[in-house]
Enzyme design. Structure first.
Site, PDB file in Angstrom:
ATOM      1  N   ASN A 100      -5.521  12.418   0.216  1.00 59.50           N
ATOM      2  CA  ASN A 100      -4.622  11.592   1.036  1.00 59.50           C
ATOM      3  C   ASN A 100      -5.480  10.879   2.075  1.00 59.50           C
ATOM      4  O   ASN A 100      -6.703  11.074   2.123  1.00 59.50           O
ATOM      5  CB  ASN A 100      -3.541  12.466   1.695  1.00 59.50           C
ATOM      6  CG  ASN A 100      -2.432  11.635   2.316  1.00 59.50           C
ATOM      7  OD1 ASN A 100      -1.878  10.733   1.669  1.00 59.50           O
ATOM      8  ND2 ASN A 100      -2.104  11.890   3.573  1.00 59.50           N
ATOM      9  N   GLN A 140      -2.200   2.602   9.850  1.00 60.44           N
ATOM     10  CA  GLN A 140      -0.911   2.662   9.146  1.00 60.44           C
ATOM     11  C   GLN A 140       0.110   3.499   9.932  1.00 60.44           C
ATOM     12  O   GLN A 140       1.314   3.262   9.842  1.00 60.44           O
ATOM     13  CB  GLN A 140      -1.091   3.267   7.743  1.00 60.44           C
ATOM     14  CG  GLN A 140      -1.844   2.397   6.763  1.00 60.44           C
ATOM     15  CD  GLN A 140      -3.329   2.681   6.765  1.00 60.44           C
ATOM     16  OE1 GLN A 140      -3.895   3.068   7.777  1.00 60.44           O
ATOM     17  NE2 GLN A 140      -3.981   2.492   5.625  1.00 60.44           N
ATOM     18  N   ASP A 198      -2.140  10.803  -2.405  1.00 65.47           N
ATOM     19  CA  ASP A 198      -2.552   9.738  -3.331  1.00 65.47           C
ATOM     20  C   ASP A 198      -2.857  10.289  -4.709  1.00 65.47           C
ATOM     21  O   ASP A 198      -2.734   9.573  -5.721  1.00 65.47           O
ATOM     22  CB  ASP A 198      -3.752   8.977  -2.771  1.00 65.47           C
ATOM     23  CG  ASP A 198      -3.257   7.980  -1.744  1.00 65.47           C
ATOM     24  OD1 ASP A 198      -2.988   8.390  -0.611  1.00 65.47           O
ATOM     25  OD2 ASP A 198      -3.078   6.788  -2.112  1.00 65.47           O
ATOM     26  N   ARG A 253      -7.772  -0.552  -6.539  1.00 62.54           N
ATOM     27  CA  ARG A 253      -7.990   0.625  -5.679  1.00 62.54           C
ATOM     28  C   ARG A 253      -8.048   1.848  -6.589  1.00 62.54           C
ATOM     29  O   ARG A 253      -7.156   2.033  -7.425  1.00 62.54           O
ATOM     30  CB  ARG A 253      -6.865   0.763  -4.641  1.00 62.54           C
ATOM     31  CG  ARG A 253      -6.766  -0.428  -3.689  1.00 62.54           C
ATOM     32  CD  ARG A 253      -5.811  -0.134  -2.547  1.00 62.54           C
ATOM     33  NE  ARG A 253      -6.395   0.784  -1.579  1.00 62.54           N
ATOM     34  CZ  ARG A 253      -5.697   1.352  -0.584  1.00 62.54           C
ATOM     35  NH1 ARG A 253      -4.402   1.120  -0.456  1.00 62.54           N
ATOM     36  NH2 ARG A 253      -6.273   2.173   0.266  1.00 62.54           N
ATOM     37  N   ARG A 263       0.848  -1.184   0.000  1.00 62.33           N
ATOM     38  CA  ARG A 263       0.000   0.000   0.000  1.00 62.33           C
ATOM     39  C   ARG A 263       0.893   1.246   0.000  1.00 62.33           C
ATOM     40  O   ARG A 263       2.102   1.154   0.109  1.00 62.33           O
ATOM     41  CB  ARG A 263      -1.035   0.005   1.121  1.00 62.33           C
ATOM     42  CG  ARG A 263      -0.686  -0.608   2.431  1.00 62.33           C
ATOM     43  CD  ARG A 263       0.331   0.136   3.287  1.00 62.33           C
ATOM     44  NE  ARG A 263       0.050   1.555   3.369  1.00 62.33           N
ATOM     45  CZ  ARG A 263       0.954   2.472   3.568  1.00 62.33           C
ATOM     46  NH1 ARG A 263       2.241   2.163   3.681  1.00 62.33           N
ATOM     47  NH2 ARG A 263       0.644   3.742   3.632  1.00 62.33           N
ATOM     48  N   GLY A 264       0.202   2.412  -0.133  1.00 63.64           N
ATOM     49  CA  GLY A 264       0.940   3.650  -0.329  1.00 63.64           C
ATOM     50  C   GLY A 264       1.021   3.886  -1.819  1.00 63.64           C
ATOM     51  O   GLY A 264       1.381   2.970  -2.582  1.00 63.64           O
ATOM     52  N   ALA A 265       0.658   5.107  -2.249  1.00 64.18           N
ATOM     53  CA  ALA A 265       0.465   5.354  -3.681  1.00 64.18           C
ATOM     54  C   ALA A 265       1.654   4.930  -4.565  1.00 64.18           C
ATOM     55  O   ALA A 265       1.469   4.182  -5.538  1.00 64.18           O
ATOM     56  CB  ALA A 265       0.106   6.826  -3.902  1.00 64.18           C
TER      57      ALA A 265
HETATM   58  O1  MRU Z   1      -4.657   3.254   2.224  1.00 66.64           O
HETATM   59  P1  MRU Z   1      -3.177   3.478   2.109  1.00 66.64           P
HETATM   60  O2  MRU Z   1      -2.411   2.954   3.268  1.00 66.64           O
HETATM   61  O3  MRU Z   1      -2.643   3.000   0.776  1.00 66.64           O
HETATM   62  O4  MRU Z   1      -3.034   5.054   2.115  1.00 66.64           O
HETATM   63  C1  MRU Z   1      -1.766   5.608   1.962  1.00 66.64           C
HETATM   64  C2  MRU Z   1      -1.717   7.080   2.092  1.00 66.64           C
HETATM   65  O5  MRU Z   1      -2.725   7.740   2.251  1.00 66.64           O
HETATM   66  C3  MRU Z   1      -0.384   7.721   1.911  1.00 66.64           C
HETATM   67  O6  MRU Z   1      -0.287   8.886   2.658  1.00 66.64           O
HETATM   68  C4  MRU Z   1      -0.177   8.069   0.432  1.00 66.64           C
HETATM   69  O7  MRU Z   1      -0.418   6.945  -0.360  1.00 66.64           O
HETATM   70  C5  MRU Z   1       1.157   8.591   0.155  1.00 66.64           C
HETATM   71  S1  MRU Z   1       2.389   7.353   0.300  1.00 66.64           S
HETATM   72  C6  MRU Z   1       3.897   8.009  -0.059  1.00 66.64           C
END
Ligand code: MRU
Length: 354
Positions: free
Chosen positions: A255, A204, A245, A97, A54-56
């Protein structure tokens, strides 16, 4: 200790395919650091959906590598069959997603490479696609490092940074976005502290951000999300740094849910609110945040997350996974090319074209 969050692992060293995606299974942290490996595009899809990766930026890399797992599994006599398989795999992976722009950016890039390389033999085309996915991963690591170098200019010795969700090394190929300046500052011997929001409902912040900062020797204090405004009021926060994101053309930023409330609290306390993200997170085709698709998650994550019933099973739940922070609450957006200040419409367009 900067962990490799995701990488492509060839079965034979020096020959990209066949191979598999190797990634940290983030659903198991902080209890245990385990890696999952797969050569199955359906498993890549589920890993993204279930936030094992996870994380963009990391989702973008997983998407690109997911395409490689799909094409290496088919036997094609003609390269146009592979181009078609890339298209199908991209459509499929894109249903995992919806919010992170990086996923669609990476899938588009893989489709473009497939179309442009259609004159290669099927075997050569598969190798070309694997090389591209590896390049996307390596570029992400470099972009994050550059974000850290630019972003560190916003920090001063002795600063305390408040962050939300996880925008660290675990959310990217390596190093992170919002946490990258913290790591650079730490490497330079600066005294930087971090407040990590717990980040309900999937935690997270506590499971991942607190874990990776501790592993890297950074001073971190975990707070429940509802404590953020209070620590700001107590004068204990010098700036807020978050990831993104998706960033629209006017600077509106999607985000993790809760980011918008943080930005409002930061404005109320006159604390600068910074967004840090690579240009692969920019979606300048969307004029404002109103056009950003927002993922909604299953109610079970709120009422019985981690196996413990914390609400009546039949209660109605509203569970958007992301919110949009209006551009006017953002002091600067930091990407690998530099720091963009308002007005963002011109600044973002300019820096992407530079
Ligand atoms: O649902 P997630 O854990 O994928 O959400 C992640 C976030 O909101 C992060 O802040 C975003 O993806 C930036 S990661 C460098």
């Amino acid at each position: 200790m900067h962990l490799t969050t995701i990488e492509w692992k060839p079965d034979t060293p020096g020959k990209p395919i066949p191979g598999r995606v190797r990634m940290i299974d983030q659903s198991r942290l902080p209890e245990e650091l385990v890696y999952m490996e797969t050569a199955d595009v359906r498993e890549v899809w589920s890993a993204i959906k279930a936030l094992r990766i996870r994380g963009a930026p990391a989702i973008g890399v997983a998407g690109a590598m997911g395409i490689v797992t799909a094409v290496q599994a088919i036997s094609a006599d003609e390269s146009r069959d592979i181009v078609h398989a890339v298209q199908e795999a991209a459509d499929y992976l894109g249903t995992s997603r919806p919010t992170a722009a990086n996923l669609f950016w990476a899938l588009e890039r893989m489709k473009r490479v497939a179309a442009q390389s259609a004159a290669l033999s099927p075997a050569e085309l598969k190798q070309r696609l694997a090389s591209e996915a590896i390049a996307i991963r390596d570029e992400d690591a470099r972009m994050c490092r550059a974000i850290g170098e630019h972003g560190v200019a916003l920090l001063e010795d002795g600063f305390t940074v408040l962050t939300h969700c996880n925008a660290g090394g675990l959310a990217t190929a390596e190093y992170g976005t919002a946490l990258a300046p913290v790591y650079v500052a730490h490497e330079r011997g600066m005294d930087i502290r971090v407040f990590a929001d717990e980040t309900r409902p999937l935690l997270q912040g506590s499971r991942l951000t607190a874990w990776e900062l501790l592993e890297n020797g950074v001073d971190v204090t975990l707070i429940c999300d509802s404590v953020a405004a209070q620590v700001m009021k107590e004068g204990r926060v010098d700036c807020v740094m978050v990831g993104a994101d998706r960033i629209a053309a006017n600077g509106d930023t999607a985000n993790k849910i809760g980011t918008y409330s943080l930005a409002l609290a930061a404005r109320a306390h006159d604390i600068p609110f910074y967004v840090l993200a690579p240009t692969s997170t920019f979606d300048l085709a969307r004029k404002s945040g109103d056009e950003i698709p927002i993922e909604h998650r299953d109610a079970n994550e709120v009422i019985c997350g981690f196996g413990k019933l914390t609400a009546p099973l039949d209660v109605k739940v509203y569970a958007p996974a992301f919110d949009v922070t209006p551009a006017e609450l953002i002091a600067a957006i930091v990407c690998e090319k530099g720091v963009v200040r308002p007005p963002f419409a011109d600044g973002l367009r300019g820096i992407v074209g530079s």
